[in-house]
Design a protein around this motif. Structure first.
Motif, PDB file in Angstrom:
ATOM      1  N   ASN A 173       0.798  -1.229   0.000  1.00 56.59           N
ATOM      2  CA  ASN A 173       0.000   0.000   0.000  1.00 56.59           C
ATOM      3  C   ASN A 173       0.831   1.280   0.000  1.00 56.59           C
ATOM      4  OD1 ASN A 173       0.938   0.087   2.649  1.00 56.59           O
ATOM      5  ND2 ASN A 173      -1.045  -0.413   3.572  1.00 56.59           N
ATOM      6  N   ARG A 174       2.144   1.164   0.144  1.00 61.39           N
ATOM      7  CA  ARG A 174       3.002   2.350   0.043  1.00 61.39           C
ATOM      8  C   ARG A 174       3.489   2.593  -1.380  1.00 61.39           C
ATOM      9  NH1 ARG A 174       6.920   2.249   5.442  1.00 61.39           N
ATOM     10  NH2 ARG A 174       5.225   2.112   6.984  1.00 61.39           N
ATOM     11  N   LEU A 175       3.051   1.747  -2.278  1.00 65.16           N
ATOM     12  CA  LEU A 175       3.437   1.886  -3.685  1.00 65.16           C
ATOM     13  C   LEU A 175       2.208   2.226  -4.511  1.00 65.16           C
ATOM     14  CD1 LEU A 175       5.730  -1.280  -4.093  1.00 65.16           C
ATOM     15  CD2 LEU A 175       6.403   1.017  -3.359  1.00 65.16           C
ATOM     16  N   SER A 176       2.442   2.841  -5.651  1.00 66.17           N
ATOM     17  CA  SER A 176       1.339   3.071  -6.587  1.00 66.17           C
ATOM     18  C   SER A 176       0.982   1.758  -7.271  1.00 66.17           C
ATOM     19  CB  SER A 176       1.754   4.113  -7.621  1.00 66.17           C
ATOM     20  OG  SER A 176       2.771   3.597  -8.466  1.00 66.17           O
ATOM     21  N   GLY A 177      -0.158   1.756  -7.976  1.00 65.88           N
ATOM     22  CA  GLY A 177      -0.574   0.544  -8.670  1.00 65.88           C
ATOM     23  C   GLY A 177       0.447   0.091  -9.699  1.00 65.88           C
ATOM     24  N   GLY A 178       0.999   1.028 -10.449  1.00 69.66           N
ATOM     25  CA  GLY A 178       2.010   0.673 -11.445  1.00 69.66           C
ATOM     26  C   GLY A 178       3.283   0.157 -10.821  1.00 69.66           C
ATOM     27  N   GLN A 179       3.668   0.717  -9.677  1.00 63.62           N
ATOM     28  CA  GLN A 179       4.879   0.251  -8.991  1.00 63.62           C
ATOM     29  C   GLN A 179       4.676  -1.157  -8.445  1.00 63.62           C
ATOM     30  OE1 GLN A 179       5.256   3.439  -6.166  1.00 63.62           O
ATOM     31  NE2 GLN A 179       6.631   4.645  -7.477  1.00 63.62           N
ATOM     32  N   ARG A 180       3.498  -1.432  -7.902  1.00 61.77           N
ATOM     33  CA  ARG A 180       3.213  -2.790  -7.424  1.00 61.77           C
ATOM     34  C   ARG A 180       3.282  -3.783  -8.575  1.00 61.77           C
ATOM     35  NH1 ARG A 180      -0.785  -0.115  -4.260  1.00 61.77           N
ATOM     36  NH2 ARG A 180      -2.426  -0.665  -5.743  1.00 61.77           N
TER      37      ARG A 180
END
Length: 552
Positions: free
Chosen positions: A473-480
């Protein structure tokens, strides 16, 4: 009690901690009884000794004063170490229970778990297991301590007068058995209901939070809020009923203690009148009887919630008693053609709903294959069958030239790296999430791969130590998404399967990611599930599915 026996047996590895906690609880309770008993005698004896100067000078103040201090110190130290020990034992048991539950849960294939929501399983793993601390901390150990204390204190009063010993033993038996039984009977159904109601409330709350955007779009927030409030009100009413039961049992315990003390006082006065008991010992008897009820005072509340504990245990056993529909052989096999995938007239249905119908496809080692089709066409089911999460009904599925049923589980998992949808990340660092795929991967290797995926800036000054948060949850959707792709690429496997790897990425980032996917392990078989029709010319095969059938 049959539902609780498996959990009682799990105490065996921690029996030393449990027995030590019980022993310290016994020492604490006896010190408490001794402190009040000796203090009552000391005060009365001191008052009587002060009647005359001679008796006052002859009275030994030092020995009973030292005894009072000793009991007070033993009570304080015993209470501290008893709490530390019993909580240590309980936490160890709960930790073991979670490992035990997960060890039974993990082998179950999705077909077995399809009727359970993830929130329900999480509730069992956390809340239901936590409910078992009532069994260890408030039922078993206190019951043993109460039994031993009742016998020892009754024997002490028997030594003073047999009638006093019998009175106390009968009173503690009634108070320690009948009142807890009444509490258990009154609270069993409500306690069981509370487990289901608390679980339903948590699931509704989680659904409400996760689906808030969709609920807002469809103007359904008010309806969901009303249902959430109704669930909360039902749980509050159950808690109120349990509080009323607690009040009734507490009142009965107080009444029993008062009546027993009154009867002991009457017997003691008679003994003093007949000069069988000195006046100072009358206070000792009264205070001893009053203090001894501390041994059974906590039992009604513990047994009142035993129904809730039993319901939680049954919830856990409902999962742990199940067995996977998929059986894996133990004997390793020889992979004939690593990286090959073959579906031969495969038909598959979830219950009675057909998903794949006579599907055949051949993917040679090193091929780059795109699976395209609208939602529900059966693309993700292909991953489930390759991984043996589900069992097909007809045809054959081969991996590496061998039918998947011949693979031991770990050997089958070693044949493929999979990026599922949605990406599953674990609370921890970027490094820890990547090492799930390859524990031996070096920092340089991980950093180089993340750089190819355009994630160097995301790492910031923390580098691989950056925490991704719960579920990423500390990352954006694209980063995940890209971190999940990096993890799949790191695993050394003949087959790489990616489910919608560019979903949610902008055009530039998607192109960068796909270039890395194609070039990172050139000889690796690549199976990509996608809705996008761009760049399909790069694939050796494009397999189009519609309603579980191959179109070409």
């Amino acid at each position: 009690m049959s539902a609780l026996m498996p959990f009682i047996r799990l105490m065996k590895p921690h029996l030393g901690w449990v027995l030590l906690g019980s022993f310290l609880g016994l020492v604490t309770l006896l010190s408490s009884v001794g402190l009040l008993t000796l203090s009552g005698w000391f005060i009365s004896a001191t008052a009587l000794a002060g009647v005359s100067v001679v008796s006052a000078q002859a009275f030994n103040y030092m020995t009973p004063g030292g005894g009072v201090r000793a009991f007070a110190i033993a009570r304080t130290a015993g209470r501290y170490f008893e709490r530390v020990t019993t909580h240590e034992a309980t936490f160890r048991l709960l930790a073991q229970l979670r490992s035990w539950f997960y060890a039974h849960l993990e082998p179950l294939n999705p077909a077995r778990l399809r009727h359970y929501r993830s929130a329900d399983l999480l509730n069992r793993l956390i809340s239901d297991i936590n409910s078992l601390d009532n069994l260890y901390l408030r039922v078993i150990s206190p019951s043993l301590v109460a039994l031993v204390t009742a016998v020892l204190v009754s024997l002490f009063l028997w030594w003073i007068s047999p009638s006093l010993g019998v009175l106390l033993l009968l009173a503690l038996s009634v108070s320690g058995v009948l009142i807890p039984m009444l509490g258990h009977k009154l609270g069993a159904v409500t306690g069981r209901d509370m487990v289901g109601q608390a679980s339903a409330l948590r699931q509704r709350t989680l659904t409400y939070v996760q689906g808030m955007a969709e609920l807002h779009v469809y103007s359904a927030l008010d309806k969901q809020q009303l249902e959430l409030q109704q669930s909360q009100q039902i749980l509050l009413q159950a808690q109120l009923r349990m509080s009323l039961v607690s009040g009734v049992t507490a009142a009965l315990m107080t009444l029993a203690a008062g009546l027993t003390t009154l009867l002991a006082l009457m017997i003691g006065i008679n003994l003093v009148t007949e000069e069988q008991l000195s006046p100072a010992w009358l206070a000792l008897v009264v205070f001893c009887v009053l203090a001894s009820f501390e041994a059974v005072a906590s039992l009604p509340l513990a047994y009142q919630y035993l129904g809730k504990t039993r319901a939680a245990a049954e919830n856990l056993q409902e999962i742990t008693s199940q067995r996977s529909d998929i059986e894996f052989p133990d004997q390793p096999i020889v992979v004939v053609r690593a990286g090959e995938i073959q579906f031969d007239q495969v038909s598959f249905a979830y219950d009675s709903a057909p998903v794949l119908q006579g599907l055949s496809m051949q993917v040679n080692p090193g091929d780059k294959v795109a699976l395209v089709g609208h939602t529900g066409s059966g693309k993700s089911s292909i991953i489930n069958l390759l991984s043996r999460f589900w069992q097909y009904q007809q045809g054959r599925v081969l991996v590496g030239g061998v039918v998947v049923e011949s693979y031991p589980e770990q050997q089958l998992r070693d044949q493929m790296a999979v990026l599922s949808q949605p990406v599953q990340l674990f609370a921890g660092s970027v490094r820890a999430n990547l090492q799930v795929a390859d524990a031996e991967a070096s920092d340089q290797q991980m950093l180089a791969l993340l750089g190819q995926l355009g994630m160097t800036e995301m790492l910031g000054s923390e580098g691989l130590d950056r925490e991704v948060g719960e579920g990423g949850n500390r990352l954006s959707g694209g980063q995940r998404k890209r971190l999940g792709i990096a993890r799949a690429l790191l695993k050394t496997a003949p087959i790489l399967i990616l489910d919608e790897p560019t979903e949610g990425l902008d055009i530039h980032t998607a192109a960068q990611v796909m270039e890395t996917v194609f070039s990172y392990r050139p000889g690796q078989t690549l199976l990509i599930i996608t809705h996008h029709m761009q760049e399909l010319h790069r694939y050796d095969q494009v397999i189009r599915l519609d309603q579980g059938r191959r179109l070409d």
